[in-house]
Enzyme design. Structure first.
Site, PDB file in Angstrom:
ATOM      1  N   GLU A   1       0.827  -1.216   0.000  1.00 25.49           N
ATOM      2  CA  GLU A   1       0.000   0.000   0.000  1.00 25.49           C
ATOM      3  C   GLU A   1       0.861   1.265   0.000  1.00 25.49           C
ATOM      4  O   GLU A   1       0.513   2.259  -0.637  1.00 25.49           O
ATOM      5  CB  GLU A   1      -0.906  -0.002   1.236  1.00 25.49           C
ATOM      6  CG  GLU A   1      -1.932  -1.115   1.242  1.00 25.49           C
ATOM      7  CD  GLU A   1      -2.730  -1.163   2.532  1.00 25.49           C
ATOM      8  OE1 GLU A   1      -3.890  -1.601   2.497  1.00 25.49           O
ATOM      9  OE2 GLU A   1      -2.185  -0.764   3.581  1.00 25.49           O
ATOM     10  N   ASP A   2       1.966   1.225   0.712  1.00 25.43           N
ATOM     11  CA  ASP A   2       2.834   2.398   0.854  1.00 25.43           C
ATOM     12  C   ASP A   2       4.284   1.933   0.730  1.00 25.43           C
ATOM     13  O   ASP A   2       4.983   1.783   1.731  1.00 25.43           O
ATOM     14  CB  ASP A   2       2.576   3.049   2.216  1.00 25.43           C
ATOM     15  CG  ASP A   2       3.437   4.281   2.436  1.00 25.43           C
ATOM     16  OD1 ASP A   2       3.782   4.949   1.434  1.00 25.43           O
ATOM     17  OD2 ASP A   2       3.777   4.569   3.600  1.00 25.43           O
TER      18      ASP A   2
END
Length: 421
Positions: free
Chosen positions: A169-170
């Site tokens: 996600e990041d």
């Protein structure tokens, strides 16, 4: 300040141990005694007990509590203090799915993978790798016979999956010099606690402890130490530090590893890499794989070399290098060792096994190369000296880990001691 020249050797928690060598500039007079007789191998014991059953029960509770504490740490610190990878602080924690941390059974954990794929938060290929990793890790921990194996697997894999999903996600970007992230989430301890249940400490050995103590003293005096090693598994850094955390914690926690691009790009590997001090480099073997990235890779490698020079200039640094650039395996026919290429997204073959670690006496390049007229000849002679040194110790350590304490061990010139009391 100088760099301590010692050949170094070690073993992994796989079927075959691995080895190293230490190298550096000419030794000081104070360190000249390190070439004396070797200290016998000693078995690693984590806990004292007159009862094997008691010891195993205590250790499994220890693993379980550690893993649970790690899961709770993740839950408590979803929003961390912003910091960069190169500073050694915490990375910013983004709001992300709590699917894996909330799982209370194997079924919930595995169904969580499918849930994240359906939600579009997890690529199918990464999900397949995660599920395969779970099965292999579970089987390996069960091999240990630990009565708390189910709980250990669930808690450790829940945290591992959570960190992998967070990075999808990041995505974390590694700087040329990456300092281990210890807060708000302690990636170093996460890696230690994940590999610990895979290590059969009752059949693990540390050799030549006096040289490890000498290394620690040299580091405290401002010297640098460079470990020249072959490479066998992704878990090598964790194995090294697990075997040294009791006797030489300063060496264990401060070691810097030269890391190729695979360990800082593979989503299943990145969370473990984030817990290590790394000098990040691109392999020359794959420099031209993607032509448009060649210039970027060259610049990145230049920055990494500058960072290493700055670190060594400051002194008291210990750096681990695997110069072959791949994980070494013996040829089934010739039994000669050679580096094996591994692809991103590779299958993780995991087992519960003993491990070994040792360091050999120093080897000075200046002394070895003194009789050589050409630089290339000097390099070849020095490489052969290192190879012979680690091969000699490798054979001894392999015998120790596999319980063959007879002829193979004695012919290598290093005896095996009784287990620690």
């Amino acid at each position: 300040m100088s760099t301590l020249p010692l050949p170094f050797f070690s073993g992994t928690s796989t079927r075959a141990p691995f080895s190293f060598s230490l190298k550096s500039s000419p030794p000081s007079a104070a360190s000249s005694s390190s070439s004396s007789s070797l200290v016998p191998f000693q078995r690693v014991e984590l806990f004292r007990s007159t009862s094997t059953r008691t010891t195993r029960s205590f250790s499994c509770v220890f693993y379980s509590l550690k893993a649970k504490a790690m899961a709770e740490l993740v839950q408590d610190k979803e929003s961390g203090v912003a910091a960069t990878g190169s500073s050694g602080g915490g990375r910013p924690e983004v709001e992300h799915s709590r699917t894996f941390l909330e799982a209370r059974s194997e079924q919930e954990l595995l169904s969580g993978i499918r849930k994240e794929v359906e939600a579009g938060r997890l690529p199918p290929n990464v999900a397949a790798g995660m599920e395969e990793l779970y099965q292999n890790y579970r089987n390996a921990v069960f091999q240990s016979g630990d009565p708390s194996a189910v709980e250990i697997v669930l808690s450790n894999m829940a945290v591992a999956f959570d960190r992998m999903l967070l990075d999808v996600e990041d995505p974390f970007v590694f700087e040329p010099y990456h300092k281990a992230l210890r807060e708000p989430f302690d990636y170093y301890m996460f890696g230690q606690n994940y590999i610990r249940p895979l290590t059969d400490f009752r059949n693990s050995y540390v050799g030549n402890l006096s040289l490890f103590y000498e290394i620690e003293e040299k580091l405290k005096q401002g010297h640098n130490v460079v470990l020249i090693s072959n490479h066998q598994t992704e878990a090598d850094p964790a194995i090294i530090t697990l075997l040294l955390e009791k006797t030489n914690p300063h060496v264990a926690e401060n070691m810097i590893y030269v890391a190729g691009d695979r360990v800082i790009t593979d989503p299943l590997c990145k969370p473990f890499s984030m817990g290590r001090n790394l000098i990040c480099v691109y392999s020359k073997k794959h420099m031209y794989d993607v032509p448009e990235l060649v210039e970027m890779k060259r610049k990145a490698n230049t920055q990494s070399l500058k960072q290493m020079a700055l670190l060594l200039r400051g002194g008291s640094k210990i750096v681990w290098i695997a110069p072959s650039g791949g994980r070494d395996r013996p040829d089934p026919l010739t039994e000669e060792w050679y580096p094996v290429e591994k692809q991103i997204g590779e299958r993780r073959n995991i087992s519960f096994h003993g491990a070994g670690l040792s360091v050999a006496p120093k080897i000075s390049f200046q002394e070895i190369a003194a009789a050589c007229e050409k630089s290339e000849e000097a390099k070849d002679v020095y490489s052969q000296a290192l190879y012979k040194s680690v091969t000699k110790q490798y054979n001894v350590l392999k015998s120790a880990v596999h319980g063959k304490q007879g002829l193979e061990a004695s012919t290598a010139g290093v005896s095996l001691s009784q287990p620690w009391n």
